[in-house]
Motif scaffolding. Structure first.
Motif, short mmCIF file in Angstrom:
data_model
loop_
_atom_site.label_atom_id
_atom_site.label_comp_id
_atom_site.label_asym_id
_atom_site.label_seq_id
_atom_site.Cartn_x
_atom_site.Cartn_y
_atom_site.Cartn_z
N LEU A 11 0.83 -1.20 0.00
CA LEU A 11 0.00 0.00 0.00
C LEU A 11 0.87 1.26 0.00
O LEU A 11 0.59 2.23 -0.70
CB LEU A 11 -0.92 0.02 1.22
CG LEU A 11 -2.08 -0.97 1.20
CD1 LEU A 11 -2.73 -1.04 2.58
CD2 LEU A 11 -3.10 -0.62 0.14
N LYS A 53 2.28 1.82 -3.37
CA LYS A 53 1.24 2.34 -4.27
C LYS A 53 0.85 3.77 -3.88
O LYS A 53 -0.01 4.36 -4.51
CB LYS A 53 -0.01 1.45 -4.21
CG LYS A 53 0.18 0.08 -4.76
CD LYS A 53 0.13 0.18 -6.25
CE LYS A 53 0.14 -1.19 -6.88
NZ LYS A 53 0.37 -1.09 -8.30
N MET A 69 -0.89 4.67 -1.39
CA MET A 69 -2.29 4.71 -1.01
C MET A 69 -2.45 5.03 0.46
O MET A 69 -3.51 5.48 0.87
CB MET A 69 -2.96 3.37 -1.34
CG MET A 69 -2.98 3.11 -2.83
SD MET A 69 -3.81 1.61 -3.24
CE MET A 69 -5.49 2.08 -2.98
N ILE A 90 -9.34 1.91 2.60
CA ILE A 90 -8.92 1.96 1.21
C ILE A 90 -9.64 0.83 0.47
O ILE A 90 -9.43 -0.34 0.78
CB ILE A 90 -7.40 1.79 1.09
CG1 ILE A 90 -6.69 2.92 1.86
CG2 ILE A 90 -6.97 1.77 -0.38
CD1 ILE A 90 -5.21 2.71 2.03
N LEU A 131 -10.33 -1.95 -2.16
CA LEU A 131 -9.49 -2.81 -3.00
C LEU A 131 -10.35 -3.92 -3.58
O LEU A 131 -11.45 -4.19 -3.09
CB LEU A 131 -8.36 -3.43 -2.17
CG LEU A 131 -7.40 -2.47 -1.49
CD1 LEU A 131 -6.55 -3.20 -0.46
CD2 LEU A 131 -6.51 -1.79 -2.51
N PRO A 162 -5.90 -2.13 -6.46
CA PRO A 162 -6.69 -0.95 -6.11
C PRO A 162 -7.93 -0.90 -7.01
O PRO A 162 -7.86 -1.23 -8.19
CB PRO A 162 -5.76 0.23 -6.42
CG PRO A 162 -4.40 -0.36 -6.54
CD PRO A 162 -4.57 -1.79 -6.94
#
Length: 112
Positions: free
Chosen positions: A66, A69, A71, A80, A82, A96
């Motif tokens: 994560l 990424k 994120m 988040i 996914l 994602p």
């Protein structure tokens, strides 16, 4: 299936699968699943509590993925979204939601 990475504080995330998804996609006979995080494949254990109301997966490599990424910086407290996409027996690809191509509904031309 849609899942959420939820913050447990200090940049530590847990993958919340949810009870319904746990019953639907994960047989009680398995003790672990494989997750594909881009080029990395990891094995994550599933304890008995996974099917008993605590359908969460924790692995520090998910946190690192994560972070890679970018994120986690969205908001340390916001879940988040996914997608866990089946890619074999007891194997899932984690992506994602924003990177999943959306299917376009076919639009028929209306007569004028």
């Amino acid at each position: 299936m849609r899942v959420k990475a939820e913050s447990k504080g200090h940049g530590i995330f847990e993958l919340h699968v949810g009870e319904e998804n746990a019953r639907r996609y994960f047989p009680k006979t398995i003790s672990a699943i494989e997750l594909e995080l881009d080029h990395l494949q990891i094995q994550c254990p599933l304890g008995p509590e996974f099917w008993d109301g605590q359908a969460d997966i924790f692995d520090p490599r998910i946190d690192a993925w994560l972070d890679n990424k970018r994120m986690q910086s969205r908001c340390d407290r916001a879940p988040i979204p996914l997608a866990m996409i089946p890619s074999g027996e007891n194997k899932f690809c984690l992506k994602p939601i924003s990177s999943i191509p959306r299917r376009r509904a076919s639009v028929s031309a209306r007569p004028v």
